[in-house]
Design an enzyme around this catalytic site. Structure first.
Site, PDB file in Angstrom:
ATOM      1  N   LYS A   1      -8.098 -46.716 -59.593  1.00 16.73           N
ATOM      2  CA  LYS A   1      -8.262 -48.159 -59.405  1.00 16.73           C
ATOM      3  C   LYS A   1      -6.942 -48.886 -59.553  1.00 16.73           C
ATOM      4  O   LYS A   1      -6.716 -49.895 -58.887  1.00 16.73           O
ATOM      5  CB  LYS A   1      -9.307 -48.721 -60.375  1.00 16.73           C
ATOM      6  CG  LYS A   1     -10.725 -48.354 -59.989  1.00 16.73           C
ATOM      7  CD  LYS A   1     -11.738 -49.345 -60.531  1.00 16.73           C
ATOM      8  CE  LYS A   1     -13.137 -49.007 -60.074  1.00 16.73           C
ATOM      9  NZ  LYS A   1     -14.184 -49.772 -60.749  1.00 16.73           N
TER      10      LYS A   1
ATOM     11  N   LYS B   1     -15.754 -39.410 -52.091  1.00 13.89           N
ATOM     12  CA  LYS B   1     -17.147 -39.766 -52.407  1.00 13.89           C
ATOM     13  C   LYS B   1     -17.557 -41.009 -51.624  1.00 13.89           C
ATOM     14  O   LYS B   1     -16.709 -41.833 -51.269  1.00 13.89           O
ATOM     15  CB  LYS B   1     -17.337 -39.960 -53.918  1.00 13.89           C
ATOM     16  CG  LYS B   1     -16.899 -41.286 -54.450  1.00 13.89           C
ATOM     17  CD  LYS B   1     -17.436 -41.557 -55.872  1.00 13.89           C
ATOM     18  CE  LYS B   1     -16.949 -42.936 -56.302  1.00 13.89           C
ATOM     19  NZ  LYS B   1     -17.306 -43.385 -57.603  1.00 13.89           N
TER      20      LYS B   1
ATOM     21  N   LYS C   1     -18.690 -47.990 -52.086  1.00 15.07           N
ATOM     22  CA  LYS C   1     -18.698 -49.308 -51.437  1.00 15.07           C
ATOM     23  C   LYS C   1     -17.288 -49.874 -51.311  1.00 15.07           C
ATOM     24  O   LYS C   1     -17.064 -50.819 -50.568  1.00 15.07           O
ATOM     25  CB  LYS C   1     -19.620 -50.271 -52.186  1.00 15.07           C
ATOM     26  CG  LYS C   1     -19.342 -50.379 -53.666  1.00 15.07           C
ATOM     27  CD  LYS C   1     -20.586 -50.782 -54.454  1.00 15.07           C
ATOM     28  CE  LYS C   1     -20.444 -50.391 -55.922  1.00 15.07           C
ATOM     29  NZ  LYS C   1     -21.697 -50.277 -56.640  1.00 15.07           N
TER      30      LYS C   1
END
Ligand code: TYM
Length: 336
Positions: free
Chosen positions: A116, A200, A203
């Site tokens: 992130k 993976k 969203k």
């Protein structure tokens, strides 16, 4: 079995945007199956969501949507505790104490933090860094035995156990030691992107063809399945190493229809991708249709949702307070 003898389950989902088929097959699908045999507590973790920038109105909407989806997927507010994380201040309070029992080095090793921070280089905030500590607080507050999650969360479950161990080492018998409860390999533990089987389904994928949203329209679902990346060999066979794209689709089709992998391979023997990809798309359309319709209904009934989250917050606060009081006493805070 009486309520007290049942084991406790806790899990949470972030309301950061829309839920994907990965969220559903990896985690939420299993939540209602557990609610008869366990004391189940399911949370919408809005405090985790703000570790990346959110548009306030969109966050509010997405929070109610996740709550509605919990119910649409089969959770019964009279059987499971359903609540919104920011409504129970004990989460933030325990997280602070646990921050003081978490080592900088161990938090630095979290791959989600590294990923992130790479994705949001302009906003590497301290909340992103201590994200797993808040998650540990979520779990430990309820003396949780089992945490149903997809395998992408396993590192966070491990750090939660390390923190609990460290705290219990200093102050024995404070926290129940939780365990991750993962779907078996091939049964939803990790659903990958339709556009890139190496990553993976998420969203936050910039390519919307990679993910299926629970609220996607049937025509969008069909289009994404028809475009799904496969390989040059045309066999419909489970082989995650050499045929990751097709294997992901087989897993999805098997879960959506309740068929075994072997039955799926038989059904499409000699038929090729031209037959298989639309069949997988249709199975997912039918799997998601009732969930989407029920969610839309529930979102039109805000009073009901409010009643659910208020009742949930009340039950969760009572349980959380018991653990927090114990923790505060043990670390030496003067009681109010
Ligand atoms: P989140 O919101 O990213 O995802 C919610 C759940 O969906 C699972 N999942 C997947 N499973 C299989 N394949 C995929 N492609 C896939 N994508 C997501 C996740 O494993 C998760 O179970 N940190 C958590 C939220 C959280 C939490 C908690 C979970 C906060 N506190 C306490 C359990 C207990 C998260 O970001 O999940």
């Amino acid at each position: 079995m009486s309520e007290n003898q049942k084991k406790t389950i806790f899990s949470g989902v972030q309301p950061s945007g829309k839920l994907t088929l990965g969220n559903y097959l990896g985690a939420i699908r299993n939540f209602p199956l557990l609610q008869e045999d366990y004391n189940c507590i399911y949370c919408v973790v809005d405090m985790h969501a703000i570790t990346v920038r959110q548009e306030p109105a969109a966050l509010r909407r997405a929070t109610l949507e996740v709550l509605a989806q919990y119910i649409a997927c089969g959770l019964d507010p009279d059987k499971s505790v359903l609540f919104i994380q920011s409504h129970v201040p004990a989460h933030a309070e325990l997280a602070w104490v646990l921050n003081c029992f978490t080592m900088f080095g161990e938090a630095s090793r979290m791959t989600q933090f590294k990923d992130k921070s790479a994705k949001h280089a302009d906003n590497i905030n301290v909340g992103l860094f201590t994200y797993p500590v808040l998650m540990a607080a979520d779990i430990l507050l309820y003396q949780t035995d089992l945490v149903p999650v997809g395998v992408d969360q396993s590192q966070h479950i491990e750090i939660c156990r390390d923190i609990a161990n460290r705290f219990n080492g200093r102050f024995p018998d404070t926290f129940t030691m939780p365990e991750g409860y993962y779907p078996k390999a091939g049964e939803g533990a990790k659903i990958t992107s339709l556009a890139d089987p190496a990553s993976k389904m998420s969203k936050s994928d910039p390519n919307p063809n990679g993910y299926i949203l629970l609220m996607d329209k049937p025509e969008d679902i069909m289009r994404k399945f028809k475009r799904a990346v496969t390989d040059s060999d045309t066999r419909i066979a489970m082989d995650p190493q050499n045929k990751p794209g097709v294997s992901n689709l087989i897993q999805i089709y098997a879960l959506a229809t309740g068929k075994t992998v072997a039955a799926v391979e038989d059904e499409f023997a000699g038929k090729g991708y031209g037959a298989f990809k639309p069949a997988a798309g249709e199975a997912v359309v039918e799997l998601l249709r009732p969930i989407r319709e029920k969610t839309e209904d529930l979102l039109r009934n805000k009073d009901y949702l409010e009643q659910v989250y208020q009742q949930g917050a009340q039950k969760a606060s009572y349980l959380a307070r018991r653990t927090l009081d114990k923790v505060y006493r043990k670390v030496g805070f003067v009681g109010r």
